[in-house]
Write a protein that holds these residues in place. Structure first.
Motif, PDB file in Angstrom:
ATOM      1  N   ASP A 149       0.834  -1.201   0.000  1.00 11.50           N
ATOM      2  CA  ASP A 149       0.000   0.000   0.000  1.00 11.50           C
ATOM      3  C   ASP A 149       0.868   1.249   0.000  1.00 11.50           C
ATOM      4  O   ASP A 149       1.832   1.344   0.756  1.00 11.50           O
ATOM      5  N   TYR A 150       0.511   2.205  -0.847  1.00 12.40           N
ATOM      6  CA  TYR A 150       1.180   3.510  -0.871  1.00 12.40           C
ATOM      7  C   TYR A 150       0.349   4.449  -0.012  1.00 12.40           C
ATOM      8  O   TYR A 150      -0.859   4.569  -0.201  1.00 12.40           O
ATOM      9  N   ASN A 151       0.998   5.113   0.937  1.00 16.88           N
ATOM     10  CA  ASN A 151       0.284   6.014   1.840  1.00 16.88           C
ATOM     11  C   ASN A 151       0.811   7.445   1.785  1.00 16.88           C
ATOM     12  O   ASN A 151       0.535   8.234   2.677  1.00 16.88           O
ATOM     13  N   GLY A 152       1.562   7.762   0.735  1.00 18.22           N
ATOM     14  CA  GLY A 152       2.150   9.095   0.624  1.00 18.22           C
ATOM     15  C   GLY A 152       1.183  10.112   0.037  1.00 18.22           C
ATOM     16  O   GLY A 152      -0.009   9.869  -0.120  1.00 18.22           O
ATOM     17  N   GLY A 153       1.748  11.253  -0.306  1.00 25.76           N
ATOM     18  CA  GLY A 153       0.970  12.354  -0.862  1.00 25.76           C
ATOM     19  C   GLY A 153       0.377  12.015  -2.219  1.00 25.76           C
ATOM     20  O   GLY A 153       0.846  11.109  -2.912  1.00 25.76           O
ATOM     21  N   ARG A 154      -0.618  12.778  -2.623  1.00 27.04           N
ATOM     22  CA  ARG A 154      -1.343  12.485  -3.861  1.00 27.04           C
ATOM     23  C   ARG A 154      -1.162  13.550  -4.942  1.00 27.04           C
ATOM     24  O   ARG A 154      -1.777  13.462  -5.992  1.00 27.04           O
ATOM     25  N   SER A 155      -0.310  14.532  -4.693  1.00 30.93           N
ATOM     26  CA  SER A 155      -0.077  15.541  -5.733  1.00 30.93           C
ATOM     27  C   SER A 155       0.857  14.954  -6.786  1.00 30.93           C
ATOM     28  O   SER A 155       1.560  13.972  -6.533  1.00 30.93           O
ATOM     29  N   PHE A 156       0.897  15.566  -7.948  1.00 35.10           N
ATOM     30  CA  PHE A 156       1.766  15.058  -9.012  1.00 35.10           C
ATOM     31  C   PHE A 156       3.221  15.024  -8.541  1.00 35.10           C
ATOM     32  O   PHE A 156       3.919  14.033  -8.736  1.00 35.10           O
ATOM     33  N   ALA A 157       3.674  16.095  -7.901  1.00 29.09           N
ATOM     34  CA  ALA A 157       5.079  16.165  -7.464  1.00 29.09           C
ATOM     35  C   ALA A 157       5.409  15.045  -6.477  1.00 29.09           C
ATOM     36  O   ALA A 157       6.464  14.424  -6.572  1.00 29.09           O
ATOM     37  N   GLU A 158       4.503  14.774  -5.540  1.00 30.50           N
ATOM     38  CA  GLU A 158       4.747  13.722  -4.551  1.00 30.50           C
ATOM     39  C   GLU A 158       4.732  12.335  -5.201  1.00 30.50           C
ATOM     40  O   GLU A 158       5.575  11.486  -4.908  1.00 30.50           O
ATOM     41  N   LEU A 159       3.774  12.114  -6.093  1.00 32.48           N
ATOM     42  CA  LEU A 159       3.698  10.830  -6.799  1.00 32.48           C
ATOM     43  C   LEU A 159       4.929  10.628  -7.687  1.00 32.48           C
ATOM     44  O   LEU A 159       5.502   9.541  -7.733  1.00 32.48           O
ATOM     45  N   GLN A 160       5.327  11.690  -8.369  1.00 30.90           N
ATOM     46  CA  GLN A 160       6.490  11.621  -9.258  1.00 30.90           C
ATOM     47  C   GLN A 160       7.760  11.294  -8.468  1.00 30.90           C
ATOM     48  O   GLN A 160       8.542  10.426  -8.865  1.00 30.90           O
ATOM     49  N   LYS A 161       7.945  11.975  -7.343  1.00 31.72           N
ATOM     50  CA  LYS A 161       9.127  11.738  -6.518  1.00 31.72           C
ATOM     51  C   LYS A 161       9.156  10.286  -6.040  1.00 31.72           C
ATOM     52  O   LYS A 161      10.197   9.628  -6.069  1.00 31.72           O
ATOM     53  N   PHE A 162       8.007   9.772  -5.612  1.00 31.17           N
ATOM     54  CA  PHE A 162       7.953   8.392  -5.146  1.00 31.17           C
ATOM     55  C   PHE A 162       8.238   7.427  -6.297  1.00 31.17           C
ATOM     56  O   PHE A 162       9.035   6.500  -6.152  1.00 31.17           O
ATOM     57  N   ALA A 163       7.615   7.639  -7.444  1.00 30.37           N
ATOM     58  CA  ALA A 163       7.817   6.746  -8.591  1.00 30.37           C
ATOM     59  C   ALA A 163       9.277   6.746  -9.029  1.00 30.37           C
ATOM     60  O   ALA A 163       9.818   5.700  -9.404  1.00 30.37           O
ATOM     61  N   GLN A 164       9.934   7.896  -8.960  1.00 34.26           N
ATOM     62  CA  GLN A 164      11.352   7.977  -9.350  1.00 34.26           C
ATOM     63  C   GLN A 164      12.247   7.205  -8.380  1.00 34.26           C
ATOM     64  O   GLN A 164      13.344   6.800  -8.747  1.00 34.26           O
ATOM     65  N   SER A 165      11.763   6.990  -7.163  1.00 35.48           N
ATOM     66  CA  SER A 165      12.563   6.262  -6.179  1.00 35.48           C
ATOM     67  C   SER A 165      12.407   4.739  -6.314  1.00 35.48           C
ATOM     68  O   SER A 165      13.123   3.984  -5.669  1.00 35.48           O
ATOM     69  N   LEU A 166      11.472   4.325  -7.144  1.00 41.17           N
ATOM     70  CA  LEU A 166      11.200   2.886  -7.279  1.00 41.17           C
ATOM     71  C   LEU A 166      12.210   2.193  -8.176  1.00 41.17           C
ATOM     72  O   LEU A 166      12.838   2.810  -9.016  1.00 41.17           O
ATOM     73  N   GLY A 167      12.298   0.924  -7.987  1.00 39.15           N
ATOM     74  CA  GLY A 167      13.181   0.093  -8.799  1.00 39.15           C
ATOM     75  C   GLY A 167      13.004  -1.340  -8.362  1.00 39.15           C
ATOM     76  O   GLY A 167      12.063  -1.672  -7.644  1.00 39.15           O
ATOM     77  N   PRO A 168      13.911  -2.195  -8.763  1.00 40.64           N
ATOM     78  CA  PRO A 168      13.800  -3.596  -8.358  1.00 40.64           C
ATOM     79  C   PRO A 168      13.772  -3.718  -6.837  1.00 40.64           C
ATOM     80  O   PRO A 168      14.369  -2.915  -6.124  1.00 40.64           O
ATOM     81  N   THR A 169      13.061  -4.751  -6.360  1.00 41.17           N
ATOM     82  CA  THR A 169      12.957  -4.976  -4.922  1.00 41.17           C
ATOM     83  C   THR A 169      13.382  -6.407  -4.591  1.00 41.17           C
ATOM     84  O   THR A 169      13.516  -7.252  -5.477  1.00 41.17           O
ATOM     85  N   CYS A 170      13.570  -6.655  -3.341  1.00 40.59           N
ATOM     86  CA  CYS A 170      13.937  -7.981  -2.859  1.00 40.59           C
ATOM     87  C   CYS A 170      12.916  -9.001  -3.323  1.00 40.59           C
ATOM     88  O   CYS A 170      11.710  -8.770  -3.252  1.00 40.59           O
ATOM     89  N   GLY A 171      13.394 -10.111  -3.814  1.00 39.65           N
ATOM     90  CA  GLY A 171      12.535 -11.199  -4.241  1.00 39.65           C
ATOM     91  C   GLY A 171      13.372 -12.296  -4.850  1.00 39.65           C
ATOM     92  O   GLY A 171      14.597 -12.162  -4.961  1.00 39.65           O
ATOM     93  N   PRO A 172      12.752 -13.375  -5.281  1.00 46.25           N
ATOM     94  CA  PRO A 172      13.526 -14.487  -5.822  1.00 46.25           C
ATOM     95  C   PRO A 172      14.366 -14.098  -7.040  1.00 46.25           C
ATOM     96  O   PRO A 172      15.422 -14.684  -7.278  1.00 46.25           O
ATOM     97  N   ALA A 173      13.944 -13.094  -7.783  1.00 45.59           N
ATOM     98  CA  ALA A 173      14.700 -12.662  -8.962  1.00 45.59           C
ATOM     99  C   ALA A 173      15.788 -11.650  -8.609  1.00 45.59           C
ATOM    100  O   ALA A 173      16.634 -11.337  -9.443  1.00 45.59           O
ATOM    101  N   ASN A 174      15.756 -11.122  -7.388  1.00 42.50           N
ATOM    102  CA  ASN A 174      16.720 -10.100  -6.964  1.00 42.50           C
ATOM    103  C   ASN A 174      17.207 -10.397  -5.556  1.00 42.50           C
ATOM    104  O   ASN A 174      17.096  -9.565  -4.658  1.00 42.50           O
ATOM    105  N   LEU A 175      17.769 -11.556  -5.353  1.00 39.45           N
ATOM    106  CA  LEU A 175      18.232 -11.943  -4.018  1.00 39.45           C
ATOM    107  C   LEU A 175      19.286 -10.993  -3.461  1.00 39.45           C
ATOM    108  O   LEU A 175      19.383 -10.815  -2.247  1.00 39.45           O
ATOM    109  N   ASP A 176      20.052 -10.365  -4.336  1.00 38.93           N
ATOM    110  CA  ASP A 176      21.094  -9.440  -3.887  1.00 38.93           C
ATOM    111  C   ASP A 176      20.515  -8.225  -3.169  1.00 38.93           C
ATOM    112  O   ASP A 176      21.223  -7.544  -2.431  1.00 38.93           O
ATOM    113  N   LEU A 177      19.226  -7.968  -3.347  1.00 43.04           N
ATOM    114  CA  LEU A 177      18.582  -6.830  -2.690  1.00 43.04           C
ATOM    115  C   LEU A 177      17.932  -7.213  -1.362  1.00 43.04           C
ATOM    116  O   LEU A 177      17.333  -6.375  -0.697  1.00 43.04           O
TER     117      LEU A 177
END
Length: 167
Positions: free
Chosen positions: A54-82
């Motif tokens: 669940d995303y619980n951050g701000g809902r303005s374009f700037a806040e959504l954009q900043k959050f989306a820019q921070s995203l990337g691969p996450t820990c999981g079976p395909a990315n054990l190094d994370l």
């Protein structure tokens, strides 16, 4: 929020690491929305499609954009190094299970969530019933006070004040 979300989708269109999309939970996407636990609109989820958070951050374009820019691969079976050691160990345990056992465990955990949701719904329905009963009692009691002569008492009081020139 919809215009900002549409703008964000356009900005990340074609990204190889981030997908910004929307799902209509009232139409064809209803099954997916139930699967990932969407209970209200708009709901924003992020992460691995099989482990959305669940995303619980701000809902303005700037806040959504900043959050989306921070995203990337996450820990999981395909990315054990994370992954930290605790999650690596858990992934190893799950990988060692056969698919039938994993699917059984998934069903058990989903059943737990369904029970929690059902228990909460029952609790809320009980609260709503108590609220309605209390509201009805209050309305009845207020009406009884009004019918006990409050209006006439106010009329007499105003009449007396006016007669004495106090109004």
């Amino acid at each position: 929020m919809k215009p900002d979300w549409d703008k964000l989708m356009k900005e990340f269109e074609g990204s190889s690491s981030v997908l910004v999309a929307d799902v209509d939970c009232t139409a064809g996407g209803q099954g997916k929305c139930q699967e990932v636990g969407v209970r209200g609109y708009p709901t924003i989820k992020y992460g691995d499609p099989n482990d959305l958070q669940d995303y619980n951050g701000g809902r303005s374009f700037a806040e959504l954009q900043k959050f989306a820019q921070s995203l990337g691969p996450t820990c999981g079976p395909a990315n054990l190094d994370l992954c930290d050691n605790k999650k690596k160990k858990l992934i190893d345990e799950y990988m060692a299970l056969d698919s039938t056992k994993r699917e059984s465990m998934i069903k058990e955990k989903e059943a737990e969530i369904e029970k929690l949701e059902a228990d909460f719904k029952t609790f809320v329905e009980g609260l709503q019933k108590k609220y309605q009963e209390s509201s009805d009692k209050k309305d009845k009691d207020v009406e009884a006070v009004k019918n006990s002569g409050l209006g006439l008492l106010k009329a007499v009081n105003a009449f007396q004040k006016k007669a004495k020139g106090e109004l």
